[in-house]
Design a protein around this motif. Structure first.
Motif, mmCIF file in Angstrom:
data_model
loop_
_atom_site.group_PDB
_atom_site.id
_atom_site.type_symbol
_atom_site.label_atom_id
_atom_site.label_comp_id
_atom_site.label_asym_id
_atom_site.label_seq_id
_atom_site.Cartn_x
_atom_site.Cartn_y
_atom_site.Cartn_z
ATOM 1 N N LYS A 112 -1.907 9.113 -5.238
ATOM 2 C CA LYS A 112 -0.947 8.693 -4.369
ATOM 3 C C LYS A 112 -1.324 7.844 -3.113
ATOM 4 O O LYS A 112 -1.084 6.754 -2.887
ATOM 5 C CB LYS A 112 -0.015 9.754 -3.630
ATOM 6 C CG LYS A 112 1.023 10.316 -4.756
ATOM 7 C CD LYS A 112 1.959 11.169 -4.114
ATOM 8 C CE LYS A 112 3.235 12.050 -4.899
ATOM 9 N NZ LYS A 112 4.008 12.688 -4.494
ATOM 10 N N GLN A 113 -2.557 8.406 -2.297
ATOM 11 C CA GLN A 113 -3.113 7.601 -1.444
ATOM 12 C C GLN A 113 -3.690 6.418 -2.079
ATOM 13 O O GLN A 113 -3.709 5.476 -1.344
ATOM 14 C CB GLN A 113 -4.292 8.555 -0.983
ATOM 15 C CG GLN A 113 -3.973 9.787 -0.049
ATOM 16 C CD GLN A 113 -5.180 10.407 0.379
ATOM 17 O OE1 GLN A 113 -6.356 10.235 0.710
ATOM 18 N NE2 GLN A 113 -5.200 12.161 -0.224
ATOM 19 N N GLU A 114 -4.302 6.353 -3.251
ATOM 20 C CA GLU A 114 -4.806 5.041 -3.779
ATOM 21 C C GLU A 114 -3.795 4.181 -3.970
ATOM 22 O O GLU A 114 -4.037 2.870 -3.556
ATOM 23 C CB GLU A 114 -5.532 5.343 -5.108
ATOM 24 C CG GLU A 114 -5.809 4.195 -5.771
ATOM 25 C CD GLU A 114 -6.364 4.368 -7.452
ATOM 26 O OE1 GLU A 114 -7.711 3.954 -7.438
ATOM 27 O OE2 GLU A 114 -5.673 5.255 -7.959
ATOM 28 N N LYS A 115 -2.678 4.531 -4.477
ATOM 29 C CA LYS A 115 -1.346 3.727 -4.649
ATOM 30 C C LYS A 115 -0.896 3.008 -3.147
ATOM 31 O O LYS A 115 -0.623 1.780 -3.083
ATOM 32 C CB LYS A 115 -0.325 4.246 -5.442
ATOM 33 C CG LYS A 115 -0.639 4.504 -6.869
ATOM 34 C CD LYS A 115 0.367 5.407 -7.676
ATOM 35 C CE LYS A 115 0.131 5.589 -9.097
ATOM 36 N NZ LYS A 115 1.004 6.151 -9.870
ATOM 37 N N CYS A 116 -0.949 3.960 -2.438
ATOM 38 C CA CYS A 116 -0.301 3.552 -0.869
ATOM 39 C C CYS A 116 -1.527 2.380 -0.447
ATOM 40 O O CYS A 116 -1.149 1.438 0.093
ATOM 41 C CB CYS A 116 -0.508 4.668 -0.012
ATOM 42 S SG CYS A 116 0.938 5.773 -0.400
ATOM 43 N N LEU A 117 -2.869 2.860 -0.428
ATOM 44 C CA LEU A 117 -3.839 1.888 0.119
ATOM 45 C C LEU A 117 -3.833 0.565 -0.580
ATOM 46 O O LEU A 117 -3.757 -0.511 -0.029
ATOM 47 C CB LEU A 117 -4.992 2.439 0.071
ATOM 48 C CG LEU A 117 -5.112 3.677 1.103
ATOM 49 C CD1 LEU A 117 -6.737 4.327 1.101
ATOM 50 C CD2 LEU A 117 -5.056 3.344 2.459
ATOM 51 N N LEU A 118 -3.604 0.433 -1.797
ATOM 52 C CA LEU A 118 -3.397 -0.839 -2.650
ATOM 53 C C LEU A 118 -2.169 -1.485 -2.208
ATOM 54 O O LEU A 118 -2.377 -2.828 -2.303
ATOM 55 C CB LEU A 118 -3.302 -0.510 -4.104
ATOM 56 C CG LEU A 118 -4.842 -0.044 -4.864
ATOM 57 C CD1 LEU A 118 -4.648 0.379 -6.242
ATOM 58 C CD2 LEU A 118 -5.722 -1.142 -4.680
ATOM 59 N N ALA A 119 -1.085 -0.639 -2.197
ATOM 60 C CA ALA A 119 0.116 -1.529 -1.523
ATOM 61 C C ALA A 119 -0.161 -2.121 -0.355
ATOM 62 O O ALA A 119 0.307 -3.201 0.072
ATOM 63 C CB ALA A 119 1.313 -0.402 -1.803
ATOM 64 N N CYS A 120 -0.905 -1.640 0.491
ATOM 65 C CA CYS A 120 -1.341 -2.076 1.770
ATOM 66 C C CYS A 120 -1.967 -3.077 1.841
ATOM 67 O O CYS A 120 -1.613 -4.359 2.277
ATOM 68 C CB CYS A 120 -2.093 -0.720 2.689
ATOM 69 S SG CYS A 120 -2.533 -1.209 4.323
#
Length: 152
Positions: A112-120
């Motif tokens: 989930k962290q990875e997905k959030c940072l990619l969206a960022c």
């Protein structure tokens, strides 16, 4: 609201109401939609001059909530994207990743962290390069205490 007449409930928050009544109705409207997992409806509506109240309410919920039960930063991200404010959308995803890192452990949290940072990163790619940055408070408690007023 219980009958899911969300369009009528939204329309009931009339422009001719006094400001405090509008805020109370809007707060109840947001609470109901959030509590019934209807973020899709929350994002769908146009809030006009009350949009800052919507953001304020959702930021308050995001900072105060348990990320395992409700992820308000995703709702905030979607609203900012809808309003074409990509820097604030990026901040929401960065803060979401930070909160996940602090509150959850394990592989699911990392994914989930990875997905959030990619969206960022993706949101910042849309912004002009000289503005493609976000303010990150030194201490997450600064955000929880409401010291990041520029967001709302």
């Amino acid at each position: 609201m219980d009958l899911e007449y969300y369009d009528k409930a939204h329309a009931a928050i009339r422009p001719d109401m006094d400001l405090e009544s509008k805020r109370v109705c809007l707060k109840q409207f947001i609470a109901h939609l959030c509590n019934h997992n209807r973020a899709d409806k929350l994002i769908e509506f146009d809030y006009g001059d009350m949009i800052q109240d919507v953001f304020q309410n959702l930021y308050h919920r995001a900072f105060a909530s348990d990320i395992r039960t409700q992820d308000y930063f995703v709702v905030l991200y979607a609203l900012h994207i809808k309003n074409k404010d990509y820097r604030k959308a990026a901040f929401c995803m960065y803060f979401n990743a930070t909160k996940l890192k602090q509150e959850l452990n394990g592989i699911k949290s990392l994914v989930k962290q990875e997905k959030c940072l990619l969206a960022c990163i993706n949101a910042l790619k849309i912004v002009d390069s000289k503005y493609a940055w976000i303010f990150v408070p030194r201490d997450i408690r600064d955000a929880k205490l409401g010291k990041i007023k520029f967001l709302i």
